[in-house]
Scaffold this active site. Structure first.
Site, short mmCIF file in Angstrom:
data_model
loop_
_atom_site.label_atom_id
_atom_site.label_comp_id
_atom_site.label_asym_id
_atom_site.label_seq_id
_atom_site.Cartn_x
_atom_site.Cartn_y
_atom_site.Cartn_z
N SER A 279 0.82 -1.21 0.00
CA SER A 279 0.00 0.00 0.00
C SER A 279 0.86 1.27 0.00
O SER A 279 1.73 1.39 -0.85
CB SER A 279 -0.92 -0.07 1.20
OG SER A 279 -2.03 0.73 0.98
N LYS B 261 4.27 2.11 -2.39
CA LYS B 261 4.72 3.30 -3.11
C LYS B 261 6.16 3.59 -2.65
O LYS B 261 7.05 3.91 -3.44
CB LYS B 261 3.84 4.52 -2.78
CG LYS B 261 2.33 4.30 -2.90
CD LYS B 261 1.54 5.58 -2.54
CE LYS B 261 0.15 5.37 -1.95
NZ LYS B 261 -0.87 4.80 -2.76
N TRP C 259 -9.80 0.64 -5.77
CA TRP C 259 -9.25 1.94 -5.36
C TRP C 259 -7.81 2.08 -5.88
O TRP C 259 -7.37 3.16 -6.25
CB TRP C 259 -9.31 2.01 -3.84
CG TRP C 259 -8.90 3.29 -3.19
CD1 TRP C 259 -7.87 3.46 -2.31
CD2 TRP C 259 -9.52 4.58 -3.31
NE1 TRP C 259 -7.80 4.76 -1.88
CE2 TRP C 259 -8.80 5.47 -2.49
CE3 TRP C 259 -10.60 5.07 -4.05
CZ2 TRP C 259 -9.14 6.83 -2.36
CZ3 TRP C 259 -10.93 6.42 -3.93
CH2 TRP C 259 -10.20 7.27 -3.11
N HIS D 186 -7.57 -5.55 -0.41
CA HIS D 186 -6.34 -4.79 -0.16
C HIS D 186 -5.60 -5.39 1.03
O HIS D 186 -5.97 -5.17 2.18
CB HIS D 186 -6.77 -3.35 0.12
CG HIS D 186 -5.65 -2.38 0.22
ND1 HIS D 186 -4.91 -2.00 -0.87
CD2 HIS D 186 -5.15 -1.70 1.28
CE1 HIS D 186 -4.01 -1.12 -0.48
NE2 HIS D 186 -4.13 -0.93 0.82
#
Ligand code: GTR
Length: 453
Positions: free
Chosen positions: A291, A295, A382, A433
């Protein structure tokens, strides 16, 4: 013969044509691969009407070509990629997306091993806990690295380094893991640190699978991301920022690092420690994150080529997903919800993704020639699974220029059908997720292959 001008024109048109993605055409091409469930799209759209979850509503867009220099020159050889193109793209990400770290390795940084246990986890592993004191000053910022190395493996051991959300003590119920000090938001004082309670020990063990990783012959190192920088918008008053920002200027520049930049920088400092540890194979260190920390793993791998393998798990917007698709979380949305993650300049692209000088396929391309692996999850719209896949696909030309296979497929694979043919790995897993054992097993399969184990 082409004149130079017409050659540049030809190349520009070629670039636009080859990078223009006509959604209709792509929709056809994707017939056999993963598609989001229409029920889920409907449900999510009802819940968040301002967010686009539908493939039909993705605007037409043109991606910047990672193999064209800022002056318009096409890059056709590995040397130019290495010496001019890669540095240029890296600088664009620094300047417009993640911000610039004010310092590389601080001169007085110190390491202190405060725990070493050769018979940890019933003899399976050697456990170490190391404090990295970033400035060497007694009351300066510090992070603790928790390390498990498999006793049965030949040394030095290839190792995964993973930032965690909840404190090192949450990754396993091992009672000897030091309880982290957690950043908490407190009414009048802003953000403060408090020691975690025993209750949270082992709480996120379902994301780490420590024994299984060790049994496959890999080491695991983890760090609480809050040790590096608290994940709150506190005007950069806590964590690393106040300490190092003053080295540069009194006012924060529009390209000053945000929290993702700080977390990634912290990972490089962990790498500095690994280089001093004879039992860790510092040429086979994999950086992995989930998540927002996915990044971070990508940015860490881009800026620090000592990471031999880079893994982004469900990283989405500002991670592996193409920003120009404006699918799920957008640049505007992320900058509004998390104003401290990226640099100030990134906010100029709120709603103006087409003006961004980069897109995320170029971030993935910065890993080349090293292996990189990106995952999506079926229900995690998302994070835009298709946008993550496409970023991998369009990083391909850079790998090919270097004589390697990128993804090795053009179409998005089906659910739970990992693509591990080339140097870029990808899968879309069933479920939401999360970072699961399924993901870990696929990462280790890919690591086995690329580390020739
Ligand atoms: C969400 C955010 C995502 C993702 C996620 C996470 O709220 O919108 O970009 O990074 O948090 O880190 O868990």
């Amino acid at each position: 013969m082409f004149s130079r001008k017409s050659l540049v024109m030809y190349l520009t048109v070629f670039t636009i044509v080859s990078f223009s993605i006509n959604n209709y055409a792509f929709g056809n091409a994707a017939n056999k691969g993963w598609r989001s469930s229409p029920d889920l799209v409907e449900e999510l759209t009802k819940r968040r009407s301002e967010t686009n979850y539908s493939e039909q509503r993705v605007p037409k867009y043109t991606l910047p070509n990672p193999l064209v220099l800022l002056d318009g020159t096409s890059v056709t050889d590995a040397r130019t990629w290495r010496t001019r193109c890669r540095p240029e793209i890296l600088e664009l990400f620094r300047k417009y997306v993640y911000g610039r770290a004010p310092i590389a390795r601080p001169k007085n940084m110190s390491f202190k091993v405060f725990d070493r246990e050769r018979k940890a986890l019933a003899g399976l592993a050697t456990r170490k806990q190391v404090t990295v004191n970033f400035t060497g000053a007694k009351d300066g910022p510090k992070m603790d690295i928790l390390i498990y190395l498999p006793n049965a493996a030949e040394k030095p051991v290839p190792t995964f380094v993973v930032l965690n959300f909840g404190g090192n003590h949450t990754i396993h119920s091992d009672p000897s893991i030091k309880l982290s000090e957690m950043w908490m938001r407190s009414g009048s004082d802003g953000v403060v640190k408090n020691r975690a309670t025993e209750e949270s020990r082992g709480r996120s063990s379902s994301r780490f699978h420590v024994e299984k990783i060790l049994k496959r012959g890999y080491g695991l190192a983890t760090i609480y991301y809050g040790d590096i920088d608290p994940d709150f918008h506190d005007d950069f008053k806590n964590g690393l920022h106040p300490v190092f920002d003053k080295l540069i200027d009194s006012e924060r520049a529009p390209d000053a690092w945000g929290s993702i930049g700080a977390w990634a920088w912290g990972l490089s400092r962990a790498m500095d420690y690994f280089e001093t540890d004879d039992n860790i194979d510092n040429r086979r260190v994999t950086v992995l994150g989930h998540s927002r920390l996915g990044k971070t793993a990508l940015w860490a791998g881009a800026r620090d080529e000592r990471f031999a393998f880079v893994i982004s798990n469900n990283s989405g917007c500002g991670g592996a997903a193409l920003s120009r698709r404006r699918f799920g979380e957008t640049v505007e949305r992320i900058n509004k919800s998390f104003p401290h993650w990226f640099c100030e300049n990134f906010k100029k692209y709120n709603g103006k993704e087409d003006d961004l000088p980069v897109d995320q396929h170029m971030l993935i391309a910065l890993m080349a020639p090293r292996p990189v692996y990106v995952t999506s999850a079926d229900k995690d719209l998302w994070a835009d699974p298709r946008g993550e896949f496409l970023a991998c696909r369009y990083a391909g030309p850079v790998y090919r220029l270097l004589g390697l296979r990128g993804l090795g497929v053009r179409q998005m694979p089906g659910l739970d059908q990992p693509v591990q043919k080339g140097t870029i790995g990808y899968h879309v897993r069933s479920g939401g997720h999360n970072l699961t054992e399924y993901d870990w097993q696929r990462f280790m399969d890919f690591a086995d292959k690329h580390f020739q184990r």
